[in-house]
Design an enzyme around this catalytic site. Structure first.
Site, mmCIF file in Angstrom:
data_model
loop_
_atom_site.group_PDB
_atom_site.id
_atom_site.type_symbol
_atom_site.label_atom_id
_atom_site.label_comp_id
_atom_site.label_asym_id
_atom_site.label_seq_id
_atom_site.Cartn_x
_atom_site.Cartn_y
_atom_site.Cartn_z
ATOM 1 N N ASP A 29 0.935 -1.139 -0.171
ATOM 2 C CA ASP A 29 -0.142 0.464 -0.180
ATOM 3 C C ASP A 29 0.992 1.378 0.045
ATOM 4 O O ASP A 29 0.466 2.031 -0.696
ATOM 5 C CB ASP A 29 -0.942 0.122 1.206
ATOM 6 C CG ASP A 29 -1.795 -1.044 1.148
ATOM 7 O OD1 ASP A 29 -2.117 -1.457 -0.099
ATOM 8 O OD2 ASP A 29 -2.989 -1.580 1.966
ATOM 9 N N VAL A 31 3.709 1.574 -0.909
ATOM 10 C CA VAL A 31 4.408 2.055 -2.444
ATOM 11 C C VAL A 31 3.125 1.893 -3.675
ATOM 12 O O VAL A 31 3.649 2.782 -4.579
ATOM 13 C CB VAL A 31 4.990 -0.048 -3.192
ATOM 14 C CG1 VAL A 31 5.613 0.488 -4.471
ATOM 15 C CG2 VAL A 31 6.025 0.135 -2.324
ATOM 16 N N ASP A 70 4.234 0.281 -9.818
ATOM 17 C CA ASP A 70 2.631 -0.303 -9.737
ATOM 18 C C ASP A 70 2.988 -1.576 -10.077
ATOM 19 O O ASP A 70 1.851 -2.106 -9.815
ATOM 20 C CB ASP A 70 2.418 0.602 -11.351
ATOM 21 C CG ASP A 70 0.929 0.113 -11.746
ATOM 22 O OD1 ASP A 70 -0.198 0.254 -10.351
ATOM 23 O OD2 ASP A 70 0.027 -0.253 -12.140
ATOM 24 N N ASP A 73 4.160 -3.082 -6.668
ATOM 25 C CA ASP A 73 3.291 -3.104 -5.727
ATOM 26 C C ASP A 73 2.719 -4.269 -4.936
ATOM 27 O O ASP A 73 2.682 -5.142 -4.108
ATOM 28 C CB ASP A 73 2.062 -2.467 -5.179
ATOM 29 C CG ASP A 73 1.557 -1.608 -6.203
ATOM 30 O OD1 ASP A 73 1.799 -2.562 -7.220
ATOM 31 O OD2 ASP A 73 0.946 -0.900 -6.679
ATOM 32 N N GLY A 74 2.081 -4.503 -6.364
ATOM 33 C CA GLY A 74 1.696 -6.166 -6.977
ATOM 34 C C GLY A 74 2.753 -7.388 -6.508
ATOM 35 O O GLY A 74 1.801 -8.595 -5.465
ATOM 36 N N ARG A 78 2.134 -9.905 -3.442
ATOM 37 C CA ARG A 78 2.081 -11.241 -4.049
ATOM 38 C C ARG A 78 3.400 -12.385 -2.979
ATOM 39 O O ARG A 78 3.208 -12.763 -2.692
ATOM 40 C CB ARG A 78 2.288 -12.065 -4.979
ATOM 41 C CG ARG A 78 1.299 -11.850 -6.102
ATOM 42 C CD ARG A 78 1.265 -11.682 -7.607
ATOM 43 N NE ARG A 78 2.519 -11.569 -8.424
ATOM 44 C CZ ARG A 78 2.266 -10.300 -8.893
ATOM 45 N NH1 ARG A 78 1.321 -9.825 -8.785
ATOM 46 N NH2 ARG A 78 3.069 -9.678 -9.565
ATOM 47 N N ASP A 91 -4.548 0.349 -5.281
ATOM 48 C CA ASP A 91 -4.169 0.161 -6.395
ATOM 49 C C ASP A 91 -5.525 0.090 -7.387
ATOM 50 O O ASP A 91 -4.258 1.228 -7.866
ATOM 51 C CB ASP A 91 -3.732 -1.125 -6.384
ATOM 52 C CG ASP A 91 -2.776 -1.349 -7.584
ATOM 53 O OD1 ASP A 91 -1.781 -0.419 -7.788
ATOM 54 O OD2 ASP A 91 -2.833 -2.239 -8.818
ATOM 55 N N ASP A 95 -4.515 4.731 -9.431
ATOM 56 C CA ASP A 95 -4.109 4.500 -10.942
ATOM 57 C C ASP A 95 -4.199 5.302 -11.758
ATOM 58 O O ASP A 95 -4.947 5.541 -12.658
ATOM 59 C CB ASP A 95 -4.526 3.261 -11.397
ATOM 60 C CG ASP A 95 -2.913 1.667 -11.173
ATOM 61 O OD1 ASP A 95 -1.840 2.627 -10.506
ATOM 62 O OD2 ASP A 95 -3.102 1.085 -11.332
#
Length: 202
Positions: A29, A31, A70, A73-74, A78, A91, A95
């Site tokens: 979050d 990031v 972007d 962060d994902g 993970r 996110d 975006d």
């Protein structure tokens, strides 16, 4: 033309950055928030670029960093096992606001507000149709001519060009042409995604 098909390549390149972020104690979050702040800076730089073109170069760098974070962060979520619907919501909201701020900055710098409106609605409808497909029970749609990765790449390249190229043979600046592409191809991509979803549901 979508760059999303190369996401697996970017994921491998992200590994050292994910490890560094983990050691620094960063959260996905945080990031995402930093990525949005960079997008805000890019929008401001693009606005100033209308008077001083070298600002476009700064905006291009900030857009590149926004896109990189972007992805990060994902990947970080993970790695930490903290990916969640709440994080996904944050996110996506950030975006969309990033898209608005960046494209608004591009349009305002040129004083082309009608073209900016057409561009930003094309971008937002593309993103909306991608997630709306998921909302009605399909997989999230990333396809079409102009996904988010493609947009960020185009903005970055155009920003770098705009720092040194003031006009094209057609009389429009390279930034104005970028807005035209977002307006036309953005809405076309949204319709592509709508058609795919409609066919899948029918």
């Amino acid at each position: 033309m979508t760059l999303d098909q190369f996401r697996h390549v970017a994921d491998r390149m992200l590994d050292p950055f994910v490890s560094l972020s983990t050691r620094l104690g960063l959260t996905p979050d945080s990031v995402s928030v930093v990525a949005f702040v960079l997008a805000g800076g890019a929008g401001g730089a693009f606005y100033l670029g209308g008077d001083e073109p070298l600002w476009y170069l700064a905006g291009a760098v900030l857009v590149f960093l926004n896109g990189w974070l972007d992805l990060l962060d994902g990947a970080l979520a993970r790695e930490l096992g903290t990916d969640s619907k709440a994080g996904d919501l944050l996110d996506h909201v950030l975006d969309r606001y990033a898209d608005i701020v960046v494209i608004s900055g591009l349009a305002a710098g040129l004083g082309r507000y009608a073209l900016g409106l057409a561009a930003v609605t094309g971008v937002l409808m593309t993103s909306y149709l991608g997630t709306q497909a998921q909302a009605v029970g399909l997989d999230r749609v990333y396809g079409g001519l102009l996904g988010r990765a493609d947009r960020l790449a185009l903005i970055g390249v155009t920003g770098a060009l705009a720092a040194f190229v003031t006009a094209t043979p057609a009389g429009l600046s390279v930034v104005a042409w970028l807005l035209v592409v977002f307006a036309v191809v953005g809405h076309f991509t949204a319709l592509q995604r709508f058609y795919y979803s409609w066919r899948a549901l029918a």
